[in-house]
Design a protein around this motif. Structure first.
Motif, PDB file in Angstrom:
ATOM      1  N   UNK A 424       1.130  -1.095   0.178  1.00  0.00           N
ATOM      2  CA  UNK A 424       0.093  -0.027   0.003  1.00  0.00           C
ATOM      3  C   UNK A 424       0.783   1.196  -0.048  1.00  0.00           C
ATOM      4  N   UNK A 425       1.879   1.227   0.646  1.00  0.00           N
ATOM      5  CA  UNK A 425       2.811   2.326   0.850  1.00  0.00           C
ATOM      6  C   UNK A 425       3.499   2.738  -0.627  1.00  0.00           C
ATOM      7  N   UNK A 426       3.970   1.621  -0.934  1.00  0.00           N
ATOM      8  CA  UNK A 426       4.680   1.514  -2.330  1.00  0.00           C
ATOM      9  C   UNK A 426       3.649   2.177  -3.460  1.00  0.00           C
ATOM     10  N   UNK A 427       2.510   1.838  -3.271  1.00  0.00           N
ATOM     11  CA  UNK A 427       1.389   2.443  -4.325  1.00  0.00           C
ATOM     12  C   UNK A 427       1.172   3.700  -4.179  1.00  0.00           C
ATOM     13  N   UNK A 428       1.178   4.251  -2.867  1.00  0.00           N
ATOM     14  CA  UNK A 428       1.048   5.490  -2.339  1.00  0.00           C
ATOM     15  C   UNK A 428       2.208   6.307  -3.161  1.00  0.00           C
ATOM     16  N   UNK A 429       3.470   6.007  -2.915  1.00  0.00           N
ATOM     17  CA  UNK A 429       4.522   6.508  -3.554  1.00  0.00           C
ATOM     18  C   UNK A 429       4.335   6.848  -5.250  1.00  0.00           C
ATOM     19  N   UNK A 430       3.877   5.637  -5.870  1.00  0.00           N
ATOM     20  CA  UNK A 430       3.746   5.658  -7.087  1.00  0.00           C
ATOM     21  C   UNK A 430       2.632   6.648  -7.679  1.00  0.00           C
ATOM     22  N   UNK A 431       1.645   6.939  -6.922  1.00  0.00           N
ATOM     23  CA  UNK A 431       0.577   7.818  -7.140  1.00  0.00           C
ATOM     24  C   UNK A 431       1.290   9.379  -7.097  1.00  0.00           C
ATOM     25  N   UNK A 432       2.255   9.613  -5.977  1.00  0.00           N
ATOM     26  CA  UNK A 432       2.824  10.900  -6.321  1.00  0.00           C
ATOM     27  C   UNK A 432       3.855  10.973  -7.387  1.00  0.00           C
ATOM     28  N   UNK A 433       4.716   9.870  -7.725  1.00  0.00           N
ATOM     29  CA  UNK A 433       5.575   9.873  -8.801  1.00  0.00           C
ATOM     30  C   UNK A 433       4.680  10.176 -10.214  1.00  0.00           C
ATOM     31  N   UNK A 434       3.473   9.763 -10.201  1.00  0.00           N
ATOM     32  CA  UNK A 434       2.912  10.057 -11.394  1.00  0.00           C
ATOM     33  C   UNK A 434       2.316  11.481 -11.520  1.00  0.00           C
ATOM     34  N   UNK A 435       2.244  12.149 -10.354  1.00  0.00           N
ATOM     35  CA  UNK A 435       2.025  13.517 -10.548  1.00  0.00           C
ATOM     36  C   UNK A 435       3.050  14.477 -10.658  1.00  0.00           C
ATOM     37  N   UNK A 436       4.404  13.802 -10.855  1.00  0.00           N
ATOM     38  CA  UNK A 436       5.400  14.669 -11.052  1.00  0.00           C
ATOM     39  C   UNK A 436       6.028  14.882 -12.205  1.00  0.00           C
ATOM     40  N   UNK A 437       6.151  16.048 -12.759  1.00  0.00           N
ATOM     41  CA  UNK A 437       6.461  16.107 -14.288  1.00  0.00           C
ATOM     42  C   UNK A 437       7.896  15.490 -14.579  1.00  0.00           C
ATOM     43  N   UNK A 438       8.092  15.160 -15.875  1.00  0.00           N
ATOM     44  CA  UNK A 438       9.336  14.555 -16.134  1.00  0.00           C
ATOM     45  C   UNK A 438      10.515  15.311 -15.859  1.00  0.00           C
ATOM     46  N   UNK A 439      11.682  14.599 -15.536  1.00  0.00           N
ATOM     47  CA  UNK A 439      12.990  15.249 -15.033  1.00  0.00           C
ATOM     48  C   UNK A 439      13.025  16.113 -13.717  1.00  0.00           C
ATOM     49  N   UNK A 440      11.923  16.377 -13.155  1.00  0.00           N
ATOM     50  CA  UNK A 440      12.040  16.928 -11.866  1.00  0.00           C
ATOM     51  C   UNK A 440      12.355  16.252 -10.769  1.00  0.00           C
ATOM     52  N   UNK A 441      13.704  15.854 -10.690  1.00  0.00           N
ATOM     53  CA  UNK A 441      14.486  15.161  -9.771  1.00  0.00           C
ATOM     54  C   UNK A 441      14.284  15.440  -8.512  1.00  0.00           C
ATOM     55  N   UNK A 442      14.356  16.610  -8.073  1.00  0.00           N
ATOM     56  CA  UNK A 442      14.165  17.302  -6.759  1.00  0.00           C
ATOM     57  C   UNK A 442      12.971  16.930  -6.211  1.00  0.00           C
ATOM     58  N   UNK A 443      11.807  16.884  -7.015  1.00  0.00           N
ATOM     59  CA  UNK A 443      10.314  16.594  -6.543  1.00  0.00           C
ATOM     60  C   UNK A 443      10.434  15.139  -6.425  1.00  0.00           C
ATOM     61  N   UNK A 444      11.074  14.274  -6.953  1.00  0.00           N
ATOM     62  CA  UNK A 444      11.126  12.780  -6.733  1.00  0.00           C
ATOM     63  C   UNK A 444      11.697  12.702  -5.468  1.00  0.00           C
ATOM     64  N   UNK A 445      13.093  13.379  -5.195  1.00  0.00           N
ATOM     65  CA  UNK A 445      13.537  12.959  -3.862  1.00  0.00           C
ATOM     66  C   UNK A 445      12.917  13.722  -2.699  1.00  0.00           C
ATOM     67  N   UNK A 446      11.979  14.760  -3.166  1.00  0.00           N
ATOM     68  CA  UNK A 446      11.126  15.396  -1.942  1.00  0.00           C
ATOM     69  C   UNK A 446      10.277  14.256  -1.097  1.00  0.00           C
ATOM     70  N   UNK A 447      10.012  13.036  -1.970  1.00  0.00           N
ATOM     71  CA  UNK A 447       9.112  12.009  -1.266  1.00  0.00           C
ATOM     72  C   UNK A 447       9.855  11.700   0.090  1.00  0.00           C
ATOM     73  N   UNK A 448      10.963  11.378  -0.081  1.00  0.00           N
ATOM     74  CA  UNK A 448      11.717  10.616   1.002  1.00  0.00           C
ATOM     75  C   UNK A 448      11.773  11.818   2.284  1.00  0.00           C
ATOM     76  N   UNK A 449      11.845  13.205   1.873  1.00  0.00           N
ATOM     77  CA  UNK A 449      11.758  14.100   2.955  1.00  0.00           C
ATOM     78  C   UNK A 449      10.590  14.131   3.403  1.00  0.00           C
ATOM     79  N   UNK A 450       9.417  14.127   2.815  1.00  0.00           N
ATOM     80  CA  UNK A 450       8.042  14.159   3.300  1.00  0.00           C
ATOM     81  C   UNK A 450       7.772  13.198   4.224  1.00  0.00           C
ATOM     82  N   UNK A 451       8.344  11.808   3.754  1.00  0.00           N
ATOM     83  CA  UNK A 451       8.046  10.775   4.521  1.00  0.00           C
ATOM     84  C   UNK A 451       8.959  10.472   5.934  1.00  0.00           C
ATOM     85  N   UNK A 452       9.885  11.453   6.058  1.00  0.00           N
ATOM     86  CA  UNK A 452      10.267  11.450   7.617  1.00  0.00           C
ATOM     87  C   UNK A 452       9.284  11.324   8.561  1.00  0.00           C
ATOM     88  N   UNK A 453       9.651  10.716   9.762  1.00  0.00           N
ATOM     89  CA  UNK A 453       8.463  10.478  10.655  1.00  0.00           C
ATOM     90  C   UNK A 453       8.271  11.533  11.689  1.00  0.00           C
TER      91      UNK A 453
END
Length: 730
Positions: A424-453
């Motif tokens: 389920x957590x993998x699928x939530x990450x994929x939903x976010x990735x699907x909404x990130x424009x191509x080549x926007x690497x900082x936005x991909x990396x931000x998924x890990x930052x937002x997931x800090x506890x």
């Protein structure tokens, strides 16, 4: 089987002699902090059972021996097994642990694995696991038949009182070993293919010193080194280029680790673009000269640096790596190819778009994107600690790889974030990735930052990003502790998530793209909350700026830094500029009196003393390295009760220390290389909390006050000072 073994051994004999004939690089070179230890064996093979010895270990042993490596077979049936534990281990360079279904049936093997992990942590040696007819996750989690045998062995070995502690120690060792880079026999067509991969990695262990999971790295290193060898009679400059996050620096480090042993003069200068923005080019030239002459070198300006490089290195054979060079004009700061001797190798890492401006480059190696299999393997190592994704996650993993664009940095950060996550957590990450424009690497990396506890971890990341890159972990911890923040657990989380790095010198580092991500987050916060804004003043020479920042992890706490005002400064540091037209003359008529100012970093401070009205009463650390101070202040301030660190090192004109009676909490006093320092104030005897005193290279200092003998200082440095220095022995 015998014919297969014979042909394999013949193949490795040929490989060994080919290496000797075609390479000046030693066939095996290890980056280790323990080079002073005597060595008898190259490889220790740890295993359990005669069956695996006949089936696989003997094959591996023969192949390693065929390329000139000495091996030690480490198993319960060895001669006098109880006497070969630590002494033999200390004489080995690398340990290969072969996990089988019967491994956990041996208490001896589990005890030895504990010793191997301890050896790895003490001497920084490599441990390479091999999983033969067993799932890596069974070893890591002690489950299935392996786990049942593990519990039974523990119950037979330990008393009831010792059982819980014994299981915990064995379990820790198994989990630790199973998290290392290794091989699963199920992923290979034959034992011969598996052995071939193991031997190649053992022959190229510098790859593992460069990155934890060197997927696809070996072939790229080989290609570049072959190109370098073909130009060994000339001064050769090669550029490694690729997009941000493609692994340029990792590849350059792996090549450097592989070939540096054949050079006397060598230097790896990292993060040139980043360091030059905050500190200028002089420290980078100093690093180059200090590396090659193997002693501390100080220069006053860039032209002096170029002159010293020419004087010290003209005609010499040099290995130089210039990491993240983005301007042709910068190349001349380290000399031109005509200065160095034949056989010199200069490796430059850069973005591909910067390549056309580099006219002195002889050859370019373009890092092609990782292929689908390499990308999936790299993600799997980080997400599952195995070379292939678990069967039920395979489709999800392939979708994540597709979004990450075959970029190692993105695969590493996202893979680490997904470690031990549910579907389920993998699928939530994929939903976010699907909404990130191509080549926007900082936005991909931000998924890990937002997931800090928690917010503490997020605030620590932003503080490191904005203020503490390049600062030592212990120094930052001391400052934050003084602000009422305990950063240890948060820093460990950020390191595990690959959001920050701790380099070999124990200083914090961060990839450019992660800093870019952090800068975007800080800009967004600054727009929403004016209290979070950073402020910026220009210094009088316009070459430096004074930056005031509020710590995210300690609201209300401020730090001030003097930063080099280089090209693209404002793009890299999202600071709100206050009164940019007003030139700030720091030593005299300024209006900067912030309270809660905890850390003051004003390196190369250009005045004779600190102004009397500068507010220091909340400061925990004052860093005035390379200053022009004659003395610290004209009038002794009120008690600075919070000050723990005072660094006045390399202050060439400092003649005397301050009165220490107003600094009751001082723990570290650093006066290294103050050549005109003649007097240490007698009040130093009041510093009952002092644990470090550095007076190294204070060549004019001939006496110390007798009061110093009352202090219980843990670390004292006064090497290379005037021979007549009189000091009291405790």
């Amino acid at each position: 089987m015998v014919l297969c073994l014979f042909l394999t051994v013949l193949h490795y004999c040929f490989l060994f002699f080919y290496q000797l004939m075609t390479s000046s690089i030693p066939p095996m070179e290890f980056a280790s902090s323990s080079s002073k230890l005597p060595r008898m064996y190259d490889v220790l093979i740890n295993f359990n059972g005669e069956d695996i010895q006949r089936k696989f270990v003997s094959h591996l042993d023969s192949a390693l021996s065929a390329v000139g490596l000495t091996t030690f077979l480490h198993h319960p049936n060895a001669l006098n097994p109880t006497h070969i534990q630590q002494p033999i281990l200390n004489l080995c360079r690398v340990a290969i642990v072969v996990f089988t279904r019967t491994y956990s049936q041996s208490a001896w093997c589990l005890h030895q694995l504990q010793q191997i992990i301890k050896w790895h942590q003490t001497y920084y040696r490599h441990v390479l696991p091999v999983y033969y007819e067993i799932e890596p996750s069974d070893v890591r989690l002690q489950k299935g038949d392996f786990g049942e045998a593990f519990k039974a062995t523990a119950q037979e070995t330990f008393s009831r009182q010792q059982l819980e502690h014994g299981i915990s120690r064995w379990s820790h060792a198994l989990t630790k070993a199973a998290n290392f880079f290794g091989w699963d026999e199920n992923n290979h067509r034959s034992d011969a293919e598996l052995v071939d991969k193991i031997v190649k990695i053992v022959l190229n262990l510098p790859l593992l010193s460069t990155t934890k999971f060197p997927v696809g790295l070996q072939s790229r290193v080989k290609d570049v080194i072959l190109t370098i060898k073909s130009k060994s009679t000339q001064v050769f400059t090669i550029a490694i280029c690729g997009m941000e996050g493609s692994g340029r620096t990792t590849l350059a480090k792996a090549i450097y680790n592989q070939i540096h042993g054949t050079f006397t003069e060598k230097s790896f200068i990292e993060d040139i673009a980043q360091v030059s923005q905050t500190r200028g080019y002089v420290p980078l030239q100093e690093q180059f000269l200090s590396d090659v002459v193997k002693t501390k070198v100080e220069i006053s300006d860039v032209e002096m640096g170029k002159s010293m490089i020419w004087e010290r290195l003209y005609g010499k054979r040099v290995l130089l790596v210039l990491d993240d060079l983005n301007d042709y004009g910068q190349l001349g700061l380290w000399g031109t190819s005509s200065w160095f001797g034949e056989g010199t190798v200069i490796i430059i890492t850069m973005r591909e778009e910067d390549l056309p401006s580099m006219h002195e480059v002889d050859s370019a190696f373009r890092i092609n994107p990782m292929n689908a299999n390499e990308s999936l393997e790299l993600l799997s190592w980080h997400a599952f600690r195995e070379p292939k994704p678990k069967k039920e996650y395979r489709v999800l993993a392939k979708r994540v790889v597709a979004y990450c664009g075959a970029l190692p940095l993105a695969l590493e950060v996202i893979g680490t974030y997904l470690y031990k996550r549910t579907k389920d957590e993998w699928n939530r990450v994929l939903i976010r990735l699907d909404n990130i424009p191509q080549h926007e690497v900082p936005q991909i990396l931000k998924i890990s930052f937002d997931g800090l506890s928690n917010q503490i971890e997020k605030d620590l990341f932003l503080d490191v990003c904005c203020v503490f890159v390049g600062k030592s972990r212990a120094y930052v911890t001391k400052i934050l502790n003084g602000c009422g923040v305990d950063p240890d657990s948060g820093i460990r989380v950020l390191i595990k998530r690959n959001l920050i790095k701790v380099k070999e010198n124990n200083k914090f580092g961060m990839h450019h793209l992660l800093r870019e991500m952090g800068s975007e987050i800080i800009s967004e916060i600054s727009r929403e909350e004016s209290r979070k804004n950073s402020r910026l003043w220009f210094d009088e020479d316009l070459q430096h700026v004074l930056s005031e920042n509020t710590l995210f992890s300690s609201p209300g706490t401020k730090v001030i830094q003097r930063l080099y005002n280089g090209r693209d400064f404002f793009e890299r540091y999202p600071l709100e500029v206050r009164d940019p037209s007003r030139l700030l003359k720091f030593a005299e008529d300024y209006e900067f009196h912030p309270k809660k100012l905890r850390w003051i970093s004003l390196q190369r401070f250009s005045s004779k003393y600190l102004p009397n009205d500068f507010y220091l009463h909340d400061a925990i650390a004052i860093d005035l390295k390379h200053s022009l101070l004659r003395f610290l202040w004209k009038e002794t301030p009120k008690v600075l009760a919070c000050l723990k660190v005072l660094n006045l090192s390399h202050s060439k004109y400092l003649t005397k220390t301050p009165d220490f009676s107003r600094l009751p909490s001082l723990e570290q006093l650093i006066l290294k290389d103050c050549p005109r320092l003649r007097q240490v104030h007698q009040s130093i005897g009041c510093l009952c909390n002092l644990i470090l005193l550095n007076l190294k290279d204070c060549t004019s200092l001939s006496t110390l006050p007798s009061e110093i003998s009352t202090l219980q200082i843990f670390e004292v440095f006064w090497c290379n000072v005037t021979p007549s220095l009189n000091y009291m022995s405790k």
